[in-house]
Design an enzyme around this catalytic site. Structure first.
Site, PDB file in Angstrom:
ATOM      1  N   GLU A  29       2.141   4.812   1.937  1.00 27.73           N
ATOM      2  CA  GLU A  29       2.494   3.403   1.740  1.00 27.73           C
ATOM      3  C   GLU A  29       2.066   2.875   0.362  1.00 27.73           C
ATOM      4  O   GLU A  29       1.691   1.713   0.226  1.00 27.73           O
ATOM      5  CB  GLU A  29       1.895   2.513   2.850  1.00 27.73           C
ATOM      6  CG  GLU A  29       2.454   2.810   4.233  1.00 27.73           C
ATOM      7  CD  GLU A  29       2.118   1.746   5.277  1.00 27.73           C
ATOM      8  OE1 GLU A  29       1.150   0.994   5.075  1.00 27.73           O
ATOM      9  OE2 GLU A  29       2.848   1.671   6.280  1.00 27.73           O
TER      10      GLU A  29
ATOM     11  N   GLU B 119       6.852   5.798  10.598  1.00 26.85           N
ATOM     12  CA  GLU B 119       5.985   5.027  11.489  1.00 26.85           C
ATOM     13  C   GLU B 119       6.806   3.993  12.237  1.00 26.85           C
ATOM     14  O   GLU B 119       7.182   2.970  11.675  1.00 26.85           O
ATOM     15  CB  GLU B 119       4.871   4.307  10.713  1.00 26.85           C
ATOM     16  CG  GLU B 119       3.849   5.236  10.155  1.00 26.85           C
ATOM     17  CD  GLU B 119       2.632   4.498   9.609  1.00 26.85           C
ATOM     18  OE1 GLU B 119       2.478   3.293   9.882  1.00 26.85           O
ATOM     19  OE2 GLU B 119       1.846   5.148   8.904  1.00 26.85           O
TER      20      GLU B 119
END
Ligand SMILES: *[C@@H]1O[C@H](CO)[C@@H](O)[C@H](O)[C@H]1NC(C)=O
Ligand SMILES: *[C@@H]1O[C@H](CO)[C@@H](O)[C@H](O)[C@H]1NC(C)=O
Ligand SMILES: *[C@@H]1O[C@H](CO)[C@@H](O)[C@H](O)[C@H]1NC(C)=O
Ligand SMILES: *[C@@H]1O[C@H](CO)[C@@H](O)[C@H](O)[C@H]1NC(C)=O
Ligand SMILES: *[C@@H]1O[C@H](CO)[C@@H](O)[C@H](O)[C@H]1NC(C)=O
Ligand SMILES: *[C@@H]1O[C@H](CO)[C@@H](O)[C@H](O)[C@H]1NC(C)=O
Ligand SMILES: *[C@@H]1O[C@H](CO)[C@@H](O)[C@H](O)[C@H]1NC(C)=O
Ligand SMILES: *[C@@H]1O[C@H](CO)[C@@H](O)[C@H](O)[C@H]1NC(C)=O
Ligand SMILES: CC(=O)N[C@H]1CO[C@H](CO)[C@@H](O)[C@@H]1O
Ligand SMILES: CC(=O)N[C@H]1CO[C@H](CO)[C@@H](O)[C@@H]1O
Length: 825
Positions: free
Chosen positions: A182, A251
């Site tokens: 991320e 995710e």
């Protein structure tokens, strides 16, 4: 000699076979990850190995496979493996090699997200705190000191996996690996160095030559040598920037994490299924549930700060490894459907047909056959969709899958899997006394609050990261000399401390003055309390207790911990204020608690001074100890900590984490008593529960921590509490509910135990939810209860057809008949 060389030859053939014949080729194109040149639909689920025990892994992974997954994803947790620079720990539940081999033994693939920055609500995002203390280092940017350490650890992990032939290119289970995590969310704040760092990450990863693709999640415009992937509640609107890379979702948040003082998150099975079906409808081919099993933050691994010890996440497998029904079963049905359509989804021609009122259809056609996905994105109204001449009613916020475009085989909003309500039960610990017998010991704080004996000294307040996260606890001690002519004497005096929002306890001249703490998301908090000082020397002792270190955000590693100050004595008299700033005084520091250093929590080194008389209640800084027998059977065990304040707990020397049952979830009106509506976009503030209740009352004690005979529970109670209510329970299914439309089969199971009674059964239009069903406006006149009782009571599972022939005709005219049952286990 001859036989020896024949053996060697066989061994060589064996090695040859395993290193070449079974090697799997993993690559990708614009549609999908390919395995041995075949495009694949890959369903993966996150299980973090340190959040369970090695003994739990086989069962969790087996259940994941039965739930229809192809792969297990895990991060690698750097600070757990290298707590001290170049001193490694891969033992017990840190044995990631054993974890990956367990995945392989179940016949599943693995996705290895090395990071080594992992976020994950994990202490300091997975970074060892010693990194922060290296001269010249800057984390997560183009900095040589950092990049050298990151490369050193990443190489070590890759080498360990290679050594065991764990990459698919070697015949192992790992089909995908991840570098960084991320970073795209924060990259802009690191300027040009951030971009240079991401390019370096990709090059470094590729130089490790693992023979399977590398991914980077949440990385818009990633380097072309890695695949960019999406994270989020939904990813159907996300598009791959590289036309030669597939649409991948790393995710898919099945629920949400919980923080001390926060409510209980819940995401419906209908909405998770909707998100997944939408993703595959829009061209996705790989998706991973974050989490599939959340588990437990044992020890001090929780990050945040203020993440709870439970990391249940409302995942398809609950914290203890039980099926979270209906989420688990409803998604399993979807997985089966997606696997059935694997070829059409990854090789078929795609036709999108937008329609009115937020509806659309997607047709995947292959060799003259076709499969259809019908979506209704409207959040309130059902929709009738006509496809190839047939009409289908698609409920609001749902996707229907028609494997032949003719018959609906699955709808994300029609849950046919039973709901299982898990309960805690005190059952059958052999001859366990009615209540536990406790002994106790004070934590000796005389050396800090009175003697102020430090281990190191500084003329400033230090950030708690300076102690390399050796303990939650750091004592800050100083003295203040007040002349009896000091003008401050005429004033109303207080001690003021500017802190970071972690816990602080203040002591003045040996007496407890007060405490302060915050909640998740608070990084600064000011404490002020009136204080009586003496002429001459005054001793100020402050105890900082971290509740996990920051794990997310740009420059999260620099967020202050402990007491950065200023620490002041403030004297007020009307408008006049005198401030004595103690920040630059000589401070002495002590790390941790005496009882921790002396291993009070481990019976092996325990001193013989535990006291059995005058058991104190609500006394701060107190150690408690008791023995107990393990509950019978194999059901998961929890310890109920109601009555206690906050502290650390150990069972037979194994840390079960921080406990804090006295922290109640805020009662801010976010917990609605109305049934949770799956329709519309989910967020972690939707459908929450538990407001006003202890954030976490029950704490997981893995079966492998327990032994036959006497077990030992030790508590370090920091705030003060009452241990007399503490008791051990098992987590079992308490009741199960099912609801099916007419002519469908209702199946119920008590997960291996017998169904003891039927609490509710009705064929008609029942209202309410599992636990609170009631009859609606119409239904059968005959009694449904006895029919179900005959079929189900005494059995582990049963199935009945919701038919008028069995339950009698109903007087429902404009609503469909449903059979609704609640059974007790
Ligand atoms: C990591 O660094 C140590 C020196 O601190 C060195 O001995 C070791 O070889 C390095 N490991 C890798 C995989 O580069
Ligand atoms: C949802 O359906 C209702 C009723 O048909 C309609 O009024 C509304 O505009 C629709 N909303 C959207 C976003 O399509
Ligand atoms: C896709 O459509 C094209 C053009 O109609 C056709 O030539 C091709 O065979 C189709 N492919 C598949 C897999 O059905
Ligand atoms: C579709 O056609 C291709 C090429 O003719 C063939 O390889 C494949 O097996 C067929 N797939 C199905 C599902 O019939
Ligand atoms: C001292 O100050 C505090 C806060 O500034 C106030 O609450 C308190 O009443 C004062 N006490 C006296 C004795 O003036
Ligand atoms: C209090 O500490 C925070 C760091 O937690 C710092 O940003 C802030 O400036 C400090 N406040 C004062 C008044 O110094
Ligand atoms: C259920 O089956 C019966 C008998 O086949 C049929 O008469 C009835 O219409 C069916 N009901 C529904 C809702 O399909
Ligand atoms: C169906 O029958 C029940 C019991 O006789 C009655 O209470 C109910 O009002 C009836 N409902 C309808 C829709 O006729
Ligand atoms: C890609 C994506 O959907 N990201 C979202 C993930 O969830 C956060 C928090 O809800 C959103 O802010 C992101 O946009
Ligand atoms: C945080 C906390 O509970 N502190 C307590 C410590 O003990 C003193 C004296 O008994 C109490 O007044 C505090 O509330």
């Amino acid at each position: 000699m001859a036989s020896h060389s024949i053996l060697t030859l066989f061994a060589l053939i064996f090695v040859f076979k395993f290193s070449f014949v079974l090697a799997t080729d993993v690559s990708y194109d614009g549609r999908a990850i390919t395995i041995d040149s075949q495009r694949r639909i890959l369903l993966s689920g996150s299980i973090h190995y340190p959040r369970s025990t090695a003994e739990m892994w086989p069962d969790l992974i087996k259940k994941a496979k039965e739930g229809g997954l192809d792969a297990i994803e895990t991060y690698i947790f750097w600070n757990a493996h290298e707590p001290v620079r170049r001193q490694y720990d891969f033992s017990g539940n840190l044995d990631f090699i054993r974890f990956l081999k367990t995945v392989q033994n179940e016949g599943l693939y693995a996705v290895l997200r090395i990071g080594p920055y992992v976020c994950a609500e994990w202490n300091y995002g997975g970074f060892p705190v010693w990194l922060h203390n290296m001269p010249g280092i800057e984390l997560r940017t183009a900095n040589d000191v950092f990049m050298n350490e990151m490369q050193n650890f990443t190489s070590l992990i890759v080498d360990m996996a290679k050594q065991e032939n764990l990459f698919a290119s070697q015949g192992g289970p790992i089909i995908i690996a991840q570098i960084e995590n991320e970073y795209g969310n924060v990259m802009s704040q690191y300027g040009a160095a951030g971009k240079a760092y991401v390019d370096w990450c990709a090059n470094m990863a590729n130089s490790l030559d693992i023979g399977v693709p590398w991914i980077m999640c949440q990385q818009p415009d990633p380097p072309s040598s890695v695949i960019g992937t999406c994270n989020g509640w939904y990813c159907h609107e996300w598009e791959q920037t590289n036309p030669n890379a597939p649409k991948m979702w790393t995710e898919n948040w099945t629920g949400w994490f919980k923080s001390w003082g926060g409510s209980d998150p819940y995401r419906t099975a209908e909405d998770v299924a909707y998100a997944v079906a939408r993703f595959f409808q829009t061209g996705g081919s790989f998706q991973n549930y974050y989490m599939y099993h959340g588990g437990t933050n044992f020890g001090r691994v929780a990050g945040g700060p203020y993440i709870t010890t439970t990391y249940d996440y409302d995942a398809p497998l609950d914290e203890f490894g039980n099926l979270n029904q209906p989420k688990y079963g409803h998604l399993k049905q979807l997985h089966d459907m997606l696997h059935l359509l694997e070829e059409a989804l990854t090789y078929g021609n795609v036709t999108n047909m937008p329609m009115d009122n937020s509806a659309s259809a997607t047709i995947f056609s292959l060799n003259g056959t076709s499969a259809c996905f019908l979506v209704n994105e409207n959040t309130t109204a059902d929709n009738t969709i006509t496809i190839q001449g047939n009409q289908f009613v698609v409920p609001a916020w749902s996707v229907s899958i028609l494997p032949d475009c003719q018959t609906e085989a699955y709808n994300t909003a029609k849950v046919t899997t039973q709901t299982s309500i898990m309960v805690k039960r005190s059952n059958g610990a052999e001859s366990e006394p009615a209540s536990l017998v406790w002994s106790w010991m004070p934590e000796d704080i005389h050396d800090t609050v009175v003697e102020q004996k430090g281990q190191r000294f500084a003329s400033q307040l230090i950030d708690q990261k300076a102690i390399n996260d050796a303990s939650d606890y750091l004592w800050y001690m100083t003295s203040l000399n007040l002349d009896k002519n000091d003008p401050i004497w005429t004033k109303n005096m207080s001690l003021r401390v500017n802190g970071t929002g972690q816990i602080m306890h203040a002591f003045v001249n040996g007496e407890y003055l007060g405490s302060d703490w915050a909640m998740y998301g608070t990084f600064q908090k000011s404490f002020e309390k009136n204080v009586n000082l003496n002429p001459g020397s005054n001793k100020i002792t402050l105890l900082s207790a971290t509740v996990g270190l920051q794990n997310y955000g740009p420059y999260f590693d620099l967020v202050a911990d402990g007491l950065p100050g200023p620490v002041e004595i403030v004297g007020r008299n009307g408008d006049e204020t005198i401030i004595k700033d103690l920040s630059a005084h000589t401070w002495s520091y002590k790390i941790g608690m005496n009882g921790l250093e002396k291993n009070f929590y481990s019976s092996e080194n325990s001193p013989p001074t535990w006291q059995t008389q005058n058991l104190p209640m609500n006394r701060n800084m107190t150690w408690y100890k008791t023995t107990f027998k393990a509950p019978l059977g194999n059901d998961p065990v929890v310890v109920d900590m109601l009555g206690l304040g906050k502290g650390l707990a150990w069972v037979n020397g194994n840390s079960i984490g921080r406990y804090w049952p006295s922290y109640l979830a805020v009662n801010d009106g976010s917990c609605s008593t109305e049934a949770c509506d799956y329709r519309g976009k989910y967020s972690n503030s939707k459908c929450v529960s538990g407001c006003g209740e202890p954030t976490q009352r029950w704490y997981h004690v893995p079966r492998s921590f327990l032994k036959d005979g006497a077990n030992e529970l030790v508590l370090f109670e920091e705030f003060g509490g009452n241990p007399s209510l503490v008791n051990f329970q098992t987590v079992v299914v308490g009741s199960v509910c099912g609801s099916v439309a007419e002519n469908n089969t209702l199946e119920l199971s008590c997960h291996g135990r017998p169904i003891s009674a039927i609490k509710y059964a009705h064929f008609g239009n029942s209202q309410g939810n599992c636990g609170s069903f009631r009859k609606g406006t119409c239904g059968a006149t005959t009694d449904s209860l006895s029919a179900i009782q005959n079929s189900c009571v005494g059995k582990e599972s049963c199935s009945v057809i919701a038919s008028g022939n069995v339950f009698g005709a109903t007087n429902c005219t404009d609503v469909p008949n449903k059979l609704v049952v609640e059974a007790l286990c």
